[in-house]
Motif scaffolding. Structure first.
Motif, PDB file in Angstrom:
ATOM      1  N   VAL A   1       0.482  -1.378   0.113  1.00 48.77           N
ATOM      2  CA  VAL A   1      -0.572  -0.043  -0.006  1.00 48.77           C
ATOM      3  C   VAL A   1       0.806   1.003   0.001  1.00 48.77           C
ATOM      4  O   VAL A   1       0.863   1.979  -0.448  1.00 48.77           O
ATOM      5  CB  VAL A   1      -1.074   0.108   0.927  1.00 48.77           C
ATOM      6  N   GLY A   2       1.812   1.224   0.810  1.00 52.78           N
ATOM      7  CA  GLY A   2       2.914   2.854   0.766  1.00 52.78           C
ATOM      8  C   GLY A   2       3.183   2.219  -0.672  1.00 52.78           C
ATOM      9  O   GLY A   2       3.562   4.036  -0.927  1.00 52.78           O
ATOM     10  N   ILE A   3       3.801   1.843  -0.432  1.00 51.84           N
ATOM     11  CA  ILE A   3       4.803   1.849  -2.389  1.00 51.84           C
ATOM     12  C   ILE A   3       3.639   2.318  -3.453  1.00 51.84           C
ATOM     13  O   ILE A   3       3.711   3.361  -4.315  1.00 51.84           O
ATOM     14  CB  ILE A   3       5.155   0.591  -2.784  1.00 51.84           C
ATOM     15  N   GLY A   4       2.249   1.913  -3.352  1.00 47.43           N
ATOM     16  CA  GLY A   4       1.165   2.096  -4.014  1.00 47.43           C
ATOM     17  C   GLY A   4       1.088   3.164  -4.023  1.00 47.43           C
ATOM     18  O   GLY A   4       0.572   4.150  -5.485  1.00 47.43           O
ATOM     19  N   LEU A   5       1.092   3.916  -2.966  1.00 47.46           N
ATOM     20  CA  LEU A   5       0.811   5.454  -2.934  1.00 47.46           C
ATOM     21  C   LEU A   5       1.243   6.393  -4.052  1.00 47.46           C
ATOM     22  O   LEU A   5       1.677   6.956  -3.961  1.00 47.46           O
ATOM     23  CB  LEU A   5       0.795   5.730  -1.503  1.00 47.46           C
ATOM     24  N   THR A   6       2.796   6.418  -3.873  1.00 45.63           N
ATOM     25  CA  THR A   6       3.595   6.745  -5.055  1.00 45.63           C
ATOM     26  C   THR A   6       3.846   6.723  -6.417  1.00 45.63           C
ATOM     27  O   THR A   6       4.405   7.569  -6.788  1.00 45.63           O
ATOM     28  CB  THR A   6       5.503   6.474  -3.855  1.00 45.63           C
ATOM     29  N   ALA A   7       3.129   5.416  -6.578  1.00 46.40           N
ATOM     30  CA  ALA A   7       2.511   5.466  -7.961  1.00 46.40           C
ATOM     31  C   ALA A   7       1.802   6.314  -8.838  1.00 46.40           C
ATOM     32  O   ALA A   7       0.798   5.924  -9.162  1.00 46.40           O
ATOM     33  CB  ALA A   7       2.442   3.847  -8.290  1.00 46.40           C
ATOM     34  N   SER A   8       2.447   8.369  -8.737  1.00 43.73           N
ATOM     35  CA  SER A   8       1.452   8.841  -9.167  1.00 43.73           C
ATOM     36  C   SER A   8       1.760   9.030 -10.684  1.00 43.73           C
ATOM     37  O   SER A   8       1.377   9.613 -11.196  1.00 43.73           O
ATOM     38  CB  SER A   8       0.946   9.870  -8.445  1.00 43.73           C
ATOM     39  N   THR A   9       3.417   8.773 -11.126  1.00 49.23           N
ATOM     40  CA  THR A   9       3.572   8.974 -12.624  1.00 49.23           C
ATOM     41  C   THR A   9       4.879   7.938 -12.997  1.00 49.23           C
ATOM     42  O   THR A   9       4.479   6.636 -12.283  1.00 49.23           O
ATOM     43  CB  THR A   9       4.729   9.598 -11.978  1.00 49.23           C
ATOM     44  N   ILE A  10       4.403   7.714 -14.726  1.00 47.89           N
ATOM     45  CA  ILE A  10       5.045   6.858 -15.369  1.00 47.89           C
ATOM     46  C   ILE A  10       6.072   7.734 -16.024  1.00 47.89           C
ATOM     47  O   ILE A  10       6.458   8.857 -16.552  1.00 47.89           O
ATOM     48  CB  ILE A  10       4.078   6.041 -16.367  1.00 47.89           C
ATOM     49  N   ASN A  11       7.627   6.806 -15.659  1.00 48.68           N
ATOM     50  CA  ASN A  11       8.640   7.177 -16.268  1.00 48.68           C
ATOM     51  C   ASN A  11       9.435   6.619 -17.578  1.00 48.68           C
ATOM     52  O   ASN A  11       9.320   5.584 -16.720  1.00 48.68           O
ATOM     53  CB  ASN A  11       9.994   7.629 -15.288  1.00 48.68           C
ATOM     54  N   PRO A  12       8.888   6.901 -18.326  1.00 45.63           N
ATOM     55  CA  PRO A  12       9.672   5.872 -19.928  1.00 45.63           C
ATOM     56  C   PRO A  12      11.413   5.758 -19.301  1.00 45.63           C
ATOM     57  O   PRO A  12      11.435   4.789 -19.819  1.00 45.63           O
ATOM     58  CB  PRO A  12       8.971   6.400 -20.858  1.00 45.63           C
ATOM     59  N   HIS A  13      11.968   6.348 -18.730  1.00 46.01           N
ATOM     60  CA  HIS A  13      12.804   6.326 -18.985  1.00 46.01           C
ATOM     61  C   HIS A  13      13.339   5.420 -17.769  1.00 46.01           C
ATOM     62  O   HIS A  13      15.089   5.528 -17.786  1.00 46.01           O
ATOM     63  CB  HIS A  13      13.870   8.041 -19.256  1.00 46.01           C
ATOM     64  N   ALA A  14      12.483   4.921 -16.875  1.00 49.16           N
ATOM     65  CA  ALA A  14      12.627   4.247 -15.915  1.00 49.16           C
ATOM     66  C   ALA A  14      12.459   3.038 -15.268  1.00 49.16           C
ATOM     67  O   ALA A  14      10.762   3.076 -15.392  1.00 49.16           O
ATOM     68  CB  ALA A  14      13.200   5.390 -14.106  1.00 49.16           C
ATOM     69  N   MET A  15      12.863   2.041 -14.583  1.00 50.29           N
ATOM     70  CA  MET A  15      12.401   0.713 -14.533  1.00 50.29           C
ATOM     71  C   MET A  15      12.757   0.523 -12.998  1.00 50.29           C
ATOM     72  O   MET A  15      13.809   0.861 -12.201  1.00 50.29           O
ATOM     73  CB  MET A  15      12.499   0.152 -14.944  1.00 50.29           C
ATOM     74  N   SER A  16      11.590  -0.228 -11.521  1.00 47.91           N
ATOM     75  CA  SER A  16      12.151  -0.107 -11.061  1.00 47.91           C
ATOM     76  C   SER A  16      13.114  -1.550 -10.833  1.00 47.91           C
ATOM     77  O   SER A  16      13.428  -2.021 -11.946  1.00 47.91           O
ATOM     78  CB  SER A  16      10.957  -0.790  -9.867  1.00 47.91           C
TER      79      SER A  16
END
Length: 149
Positions: free
Chosen positions: A66-81
């Motif tokens: 849940v905590g990490i999901g809260l940070t998922a507000s943007t998509i950066n096509p140049h980065a991946m986890s």
């Protein structure tokens, strides 16, 4: 929202903070069903009442997701986890607690084999409604360079 950010664009010390989300009994039940973890510390209200903690404790993996999901507000096509390191469960979270997440860019380093990428480390702190940390970890990103050398 799409945010295009290359390795060179990340600044150590930059951070962000999410809105809060209250953890519910439904969260406990759904997470137990997904994970298969029906341990009594999470599910048995009567048993927990006889223990020192006195009430059910959220699954650490629930609070992480849940905590990490809260940070998922943007998509950066140049980065991946690239994954998470040094995760620690600091304090218990109970039904009715509200968590939010603060992040801060803590480190940048070259990829040892691929010049077109670098690693960005983001320090993650999940806090409860009393501003107490309940979970901490490091999130690693693999990020494309704008100008590989």
């Amino acid at each position: 929202m799409i945010v295009e950010q290359y390795f060179e664009d990340y600044v150590i010390g930059d951070g962000r903070e999410t809105f809060g989300r209250t953890i519910t009994e439904t969260d406990f039940i759904v997470h137990a069903g997904h994970s298969g973890d029906f341990f009594p510390h999470h599910m048995d209200k009567e048993w927990c009442a006889t223990q020192e903690i006195g009430q059910r404790i959220a699954h650490g993996t629930l609070i992480f997701s849940v905590g990490i999901g809260l940070t998922a507000s943007t998509i950066n096509p140049h980065a991946m986890s690239y994954g998470y390191d040094r995760m620690r469960f600091i304090r218990p979270v109970h039904i009715g607690d509200t968590i939010r997440t603060k992040t801060r860019i803590s480190e940048k380093r070259d990829h040892p084999k691929k010049a077109e990428f670098g690693f960005v480390h983001e320090a993650v702190e999940i806090l409860n409604q009393r501003d107490e940390p309940v979970l901490v970890c490091d999130h690693l990103y693999l990020v494309r360079r704008k100008n590989p050398s």
